[in-house]
Design an enzyme around this catalytic site. Sequence first.
Site, mmCIF file in Angstrom:
data_model
loop_
_atom_site.group_PDB
_atom_site.id
_atom_site.type_symbol
_atom_site.label_atom_id
_atom_site.label_comp_id
_atom_site.label_asym_id
_atom_site.label_seq_id
_atom_site.Cartn_x
_atom_site.Cartn_y
_atom_site.Cartn_z
ATOM 1 C CB CYS A 126 -13.783 12.420 5.819
ATOM 2 S SG CYS A 126 -12.380 13.023 6.780
ATOM 3 C CD GLU A 156 -7.216 9.130 8.622
ATOM 4 O OE1 GLU A 156 -7.787 10.234 8.622
ATOM 5 O OE2 GLU A 156 -7.805 8.080 8.370
ATOM 6 C CG HIS A 183 0.145 5.827 -6.149
ATOM 7 N ND1 HIS A 183 1.167 5.491 -5.294
ATOM 8 C CD2 HIS A 183 0.301 7.136 -6.430
ATOM 9 C CE1 HIS A 183 1.930 6.544 -5.094
ATOM 10 N NE2 HIS A 183 1.412 7.570 -5.761
#
Length: 120
Positions: A26, A109, A70
């Site tokens: 991550c 998520e 985005h």
Amino acid sequence: MNVRLVHEFKFESAHFLPKVPPGHKCQRTHGHSFRVELSLDGPVNPDTGWFIDFGDIYDAWAPLHKQLDHNLLNDLAGLENPTSENLSKWIWDHLKPTLPSLSRVTLWETSDARCEYEGG
């Protein structure tokens, strides 16, 4: 009569976690198809038969969607370390003034991992 209304929204964002141990996957920039569920608690108005218009919830969410969708979450003030925990609180902090009856922000998520934040 008291009720809980729930509205779900989705957004696509990228992030990286700068505070994970070296080599953690991550730490690299990656994206998620986030899903957020906003829960609001309160009394039903006996005259109208409803607690809050779902359109009001949508209107409160729309500016956040514009910031989140985005985009690289790390670029947003307050999300320099955009974990699910921090992102859930960030959403809460931005919505609570407009939606005072907000009782929970649930953020997925992935399809099987979520964070639930109830203020505090």
